[in-house]
Write a protein that holds these residues in place. Sequence first.
Motif, PDB file in Angstrom:
ATOM      1  N   GLU A 106       0.899  -1.183   0.051  1.00  0.00           N
ATOM      2  CA  GLU A 106      -0.013  -0.027   0.156  1.00  0.00           C
ATOM      3  C   GLU A 106       0.780   1.244   0.016  1.00  0.00           C
ATOM      4  O   GLU A 106       0.437   2.350  -0.704  1.00  0.00           O
ATOM      5  CB  GLU A 106      -0.802   0.030   1.092  1.00  0.00           C
ATOM      6  N   ARG A 154       1.929   1.813  -3.581  1.00  0.00           N
ATOM      7  CA  ARG A 154       1.023   2.366  -4.466  1.00  0.00           C
ATOM      8  C   ARG A 154       0.625   3.640  -4.098  1.00  0.00           C
ATOM      9  O   ARG A 154       0.338   4.365  -5.125  1.00  0.00           O
ATOM     10  CB  ARG A 154      -0.274   1.488  -4.134  1.00  0.00           C
ATOM     11  N   SER A 155       0.735   4.088  -2.781  1.00  0.00           N
ATOM     12  CA  SER A 155       0.519   5.485  -2.307  1.00  0.00           C
ATOM     13  C   SER A 155       1.615   6.224  -3.052  1.00  0.00           C
ATOM     14  O   SER A 155       1.372   7.441  -3.565  1.00  0.00           O
ATOM     15  CB  SER A 155       0.439   5.464  -0.983  1.00  0.00           C
ATOM     16  N   GLU A 211       0.783   6.270  -6.982  1.00  0.00           N
ATOM     17  CA  GLU A 211      -0.135   7.120  -7.457  1.00  0.00           C
ATOM     18  C   GLU A 211      -0.495   8.408  -6.646  1.00  0.00           C
ATOM     19  O   GLU A 211      -1.589   9.184  -7.185  1.00  0.00           O
ATOM     20  CB  GLU A 211      -1.437   6.241  -7.346  1.00  0.00           C
ATOM     21  N   TYR A 212       0.492   8.832  -5.803  1.00  0.00           N
ATOM     22  CA  TYR A 212       0.208  10.112  -5.213  1.00  0.00           C
ATOM     23  C   TYR A 212      -1.009  10.255  -4.249  1.00  0.00           C
ATOM     24  O   TYR A 212      -1.903  11.075  -4.288  1.00  0.00           O
ATOM     25  CB  TYR A 212       0.429  11.272  -6.154  1.00  0.00           C
ATOM     26  N   THR A 213      -1.346   9.103  -3.647  1.00  0.00           N
ATOM     27  CA  THR A 213      -2.577   9.012  -2.911  1.00  0.00           C
ATOM     28  C   THR A 213      -2.227   8.751  -1.524  1.00  0.00           C
ATOM     29  O   THR A 213      -1.121   8.279  -1.294  1.00  0.00           O
ATOM     30  CB  THR A 213      -3.511   7.943  -3.401  1.00  0.00           C
ATOM     31  N   PRO A 232      -6.204   2.502   3.086  1.00  0.00           N
ATOM     32  CA  PRO A 232      -5.597   3.090   1.591  1.00  0.00           C
ATOM     33  C   PRO A 232      -6.502   4.316   1.222  1.00  0.00           C
ATOM     34  O   PRO A 232      -7.695   4.170   1.439  1.00  0.00           O
ATOM     35  CB  PRO A 232      -5.779   1.741   0.835  1.00  0.00           C
ATOM     36  N   ASN A 233      -5.916   5.172   0.428  1.00  0.00           N
ATOM     37  CA  ASN A 233      -6.603   6.333   0.067  1.00  0.00           C
ATOM     38  C   ASN A 233      -7.351   6.905   1.136  1.00  0.00           C
ATOM     39  O   ASN A 233      -8.569   7.443   0.663  1.00  0.00           O
ATOM     40  CB  ASN A 233      -7.336   5.782  -1.198  1.00  0.00           C
ATOM     41  N   THR A 234      -6.862   7.228   2.435  1.00  0.00           N
ATOM     42  CA  THR A 234      -7.649   7.889   3.304  1.00  0.00           C
ATOM     43  C   THR A 234      -6.606   8.932   3.878  1.00  0.00           C
ATOM     44  O   THR A 234      -5.762   8.433   4.510  1.00  0.00           O
ATOM     45  CB  THR A 234      -8.062   6.840   4.404  1.00  0.00           C
ATOM     46  N   LYS A 235      -7.199   9.988   4.080  1.00  0.00           N
ATOM     47  CA  LYS A 235      -6.460  11.289   4.559  1.00  0.00           C
ATOM     48  C   LYS A 235      -6.677  10.931   6.302  1.00  0.00           C
ATOM     49  O   LYS A 235      -7.606  10.544   6.681  1.00  0.00           O
ATOM     50  CB  LYS A 235      -7.041  12.701   4.078  1.00  0.00           C
ATOM     51  N   VAL A 261      -2.353   7.440   2.481  1.00  0.00           N
ATOM     52  CA  VAL A 261      -2.675   6.097   3.115  1.00  0.00           C
ATOM     53  C   VAL A 261      -2.380   6.410   4.666  1.00  0.00           C
ATOM     54  O   VAL A 261      -1.548   6.771   5.204  1.00  0.00           O
ATOM     55  CB  VAL A 261      -1.839   4.722   2.511  1.00  0.00           C
ATOM     56  N   ARG A 280     -14.720  -0.431   3.559  1.00  0.00           N
ATOM     57  CA  ARG A 280     -14.239  -0.920   2.057  1.00  0.00           C
ATOM     58  C   ARG A 280     -13.357  -2.189   2.291  1.00  0.00           C
ATOM     59  O   ARG A 280     -12.957  -2.481   3.153  1.00  0.00           O
ATOM     60  CB  ARG A 280     -13.301   0.205   1.983  1.00  0.00           C
TER      61      ARG A 280
END
Length: 260
Positions: free
Chosen positions: A186, A189-190, A193-195, A254-257, A197, A236
């Motif tokens: 993760e 991936r972060s 993809e600049y997302t 993942p993908n959570t601020k 985690v 999720r």
Amino acid sequence: MRDVIRKREVSIQRMLAMNDRFERDEEYVRFNSYAAAYAEAREKMESLITSPEIREHYQRVQDAINYTQPFHEQLTEALIHGNMEAAEIRAIAAEGSKAQEKVVVLLDRLVTMQQERHQQVIDDYHQTRRQILFLTVLIYLVSIVIAVIVVRQSTKRYKYVSRLSIMDEVTGAYNRRYFDMVLEEEWKRSMREYTPVSLVMVDLDFFKAYNDKFGHQMGDVCLYSVAKIISGQLKRAADFIARYGGEEFAVVLPNTKAEN
């Protein structure tokens, strides 16, 4: 026993009909000789008692025999020693015959009960054989079905075993090894993809004291309950909880601020 009783009754009737004392004495000896056969028949009958109902009826037979016995003793004593009047002897003989007939009727019923019980045992035996045969066939068929299922689901079983290797057996959450592996993926991936985690670390307060007071078994129940509560908050498919240490949990989102 029925035959022995009949023979004794016939022997008494013969003594009643005899006028010669010597012949009567010989018949008296024959009458007494039936005692051994009677005792043997009684012992055999007791060995055939197979149920409480038969035992109860057998006791009624014994009571009837005990009632009849004094008549025989008085009658044979009077016939041998001649110390009673003929009318009195006939009265005792009549009462003894009536009592004897009751014994025979009870014996016939006892024999019928034993035959019925014997038939029931045979029926139960055949029924048991049929049940065993049915169960054997059923087990054979089930074994075939299980074998087919095992063959078809071997891949699923392998996946299941693999899943067990990444699960914590106490809490049902993922274990530390799976956490390290997934967190690394993760993170990559972060970065790619600049997302964002997020990682939430949970440490249970006073858990050692709880364990010491209530025992390790209740401590395991506590850990399991906490894991279930946290899992219930994850919405999720990518979110997951892992047991990080003894009383520590880690939640990867993942993908959570941080605000979320």
